[in-house]
Design a protein around this motif. Structure first.
Motif, short mmCIF file in Angstrom:
data_model
loop_
_atom_site.label_atom_id
_atom_site.label_comp_id
_atom_site.label_asym_id
_atom_site.label_seq_id
_atom_site.Cartn_x
_atom_site.Cartn_y
_atom_site.Cartn_z
N TYR A 1 35.60 39.30 33.44
CA TYR A 1 35.35 38.65 34.73
C TYR A 1 35.56 39.60 35.90
CZ TYR A 1 35.45 35.07 31.28
OH TYR A 1 35.17 34.37 30.14
N LEU B 1 29.26 37.25 36.28
CA LEU B 1 30.60 36.80 35.85
C LEU B 1 31.68 37.29 36.81
CD1 LEU B 1 30.35 37.67 32.03
CD2 LEU B 1 30.17 35.39 33.03
N TRP B 2 31.45 38.47 37.40
CA TRP B 2 32.48 39.05 38.27
C TRP B 2 32.61 38.29 39.59
CZ3 TRP B 2 30.11 44.68 37.97
CH2 TRP B 2 30.09 45.08 36.63
N GLN C 1 35.76 31.51 36.94
CA GLN C 1 37.05 32.23 36.89
C GLN C 1 38.24 31.26 37.01
OE1 GLN C 1 36.75 35.34 39.83
NE2 GLN C 1 35.08 36.34 38.72
N ARG D 1 29.57 30.03 29.23
CA ARG D 1 29.90 29.46 30.55
C ARG D 1 29.89 27.93 30.49
NH1 ARG D 1 28.49 27.48 35.43
NH2 ARG D 1 29.53 28.47 37.20
#
Ligand code: SR1
Ligand code: MG
Length: 401
Positions: free
Chosen positions: A181, A200-201, A207, A376
């Motif tokens: 992440y 994703l980051w 998150q 996800r």
């Protein structure tokens, strides 16, 4: 660490001869080192009559990275003791440990060479009709009998302390819950899926959910977990199924073991898009994998419920409403951890053959994107997916990008 030295072939033979009653002094022994895992040395020692044993030694560093990643050899004790505990509870499905030596951080165990590693078999499109039933039994029994349902408060805390496994848990905390992440140097990202990895980051909603799952991993000591229930930790044949490699064991959330295994069946499903060109055979293999997931949960929940109803020692936990709630939350946790496993095996440090062996780059990227998207969805929707059939519907409707 005074006795410790890295085993040579000769050391492995001497260790196997000295421990266990498989070999005699007069035997002429042969040995090979064949470990291809991430962390340890693994030797097969055999005599001229074809009898054999495995010697596994923990190296003071992570083998897959080298000496720049030091790692405690105490993990050999954790592995031996988890396998011994699980072996007492479910001998049918746990590799047999014959000896453990703390000084050299080595274990002698039965050789399961007549079986095959589940991951390779699934990559080759093989099917094992009893797989789900066998692992459901292993998971239900090992998790239940090491939990507060059975152990009293005092015993439980002694066990939790005995299996504190900080360095190996830290690997999971980083590799499973953190690295994927963010833009971490340990990540290994296949170039064509870089845009999806970057998403994703920056996905704060995702998150937040991964943070919840990580917090539980850190602070929910429900049972003595195997801790690394991927399909490379399972030996299989048409009749037998045995779990190996418990060095990541610790007291954690039950859903972590159940979910890691479900995640690996889903990684196999994802890989089939690129590995199997024949559409009919692909469909058949994917249907098989979904049946295993369905059977796993059905058999697991049936056995776990039976154990809660008949074997619970702690009065407070005999309450049937509580037991229903417990199992429902366990399903949600399992789906969340399955989602994390899908994501970390696609963009993190430790990849899997199910995706890596897809030779066509575009097809591999499509399978990887599918795994990320499904991962996800599982993490985000885990509380709404209240039956295993809802998971299967989600998987079937997940489009290949
Ligand atoms: C450095 S260890 C990488 C991975 O291998 C183990 O089997 C665990 O799954 C770990 O995350
Ligand atoms: Mg391992």
């Amino acid at each position: 660490m005074s006795d410790y030295h890295t085993f040579t072939i000769a050391d492995a033979k001497a260790f196997a001869l000295a421990h266990g009653d498989t070999f005699r002094e007069s035997d002429s022994l042969e040995a090979e080192e064949f470990g291809d895992g991430n962390l340890n040395l693994v030797f097969r020692v055999k005599n001229a009559n074809g009898r054999s044993l495995i010697v596994k030694q923990a190296l003071p560093y992570a083998r897959c990275v080298g000496e720049s990643w030091p790692l405690t050899i105490e993990r050999a004790r954790i592995e031996a003791e988890v396998l011994l505990r699980h072996g007492r509870i479910c001998p049918e499905h746990t590799v047999k440990v014959l000896h453990y030596d703390a000084g050299v951080a080595a274990i002698v165990m039965e050789d399961l060479g007549q079986l095959a590693i589940l991951r390779s078999e699934l990559v080759a499109g093989k099917q094992f009709p009893q797989l789900a039933d066998q692992l459901a039994l292993y998971l239900a029994r090992t998790l239940f009998f090491t939990s507060d349902f059975v152990l009293n408060g005092l015993q439980k805390k002694i066990e939790v302390a005995r299996f504190i496994n900080p360095e190996l848990c830290l690997i999971t905390e980083d590799l499973f819950f953190s690295d994927p992440y963010c833009n971490h140097e340990r990540n290994a990202i296949h170039q064509p899926i870089m845009p999806q990895a970057r998403e994703l980051w920056h996905d704060e909603a995702l998150q937040a959910e991964v943070a919840r799952l990580k917090a539980d991993f850190l602070s929910k000591p429900q049972a003595l977990l195997h801790g690394d229930m991927h399909s490379g930790s399972i030996f299989i044949s048409a009749e037998q199924c045995k779990v190996i490699d418990a060095e990541f064991g610790f007291y954690g959330p039950m859903g972590f073991d159940v979910g890691s295994f479900i995640g690996n069946l889903l990684l196999s499903y994802a890989g089939q898009f690129g590995l199997q060109e024949d559409a009919g055979r692909r469909q058949q293999q994917q249907d098989y994998l979904l049946r295993q997931i369905e059977d796993l949960w059905q058999h697991f929940s049936h056995e776990f419920t039976r154990l809660m109803q008949t074997e619970t020692k702690e009065n407070s936990f005999r309450n049937s409403e509580y037991q229903h709630y417990f199992l429902q939350q366990l399903l949600a946790d399992s789906l969340g951890y399955a989602g994390c496993e899908l994501i970390r095996r696609t963009v993190g440090l430790a990849h899997v053959a199910d995706l890596e062996q897809i030779r066509n780059e575009q097809q591999r990227a499509a399978s990887e994107r599918w795994a990320l998207a499904l991962g996800r969805s599982l993490i985000m929707q885990r509380q709404q997916l209240t039956t295993i059939q809802q998971l299967l519907t989600l998987v079937r409707h997940q489009q290949l990008p």
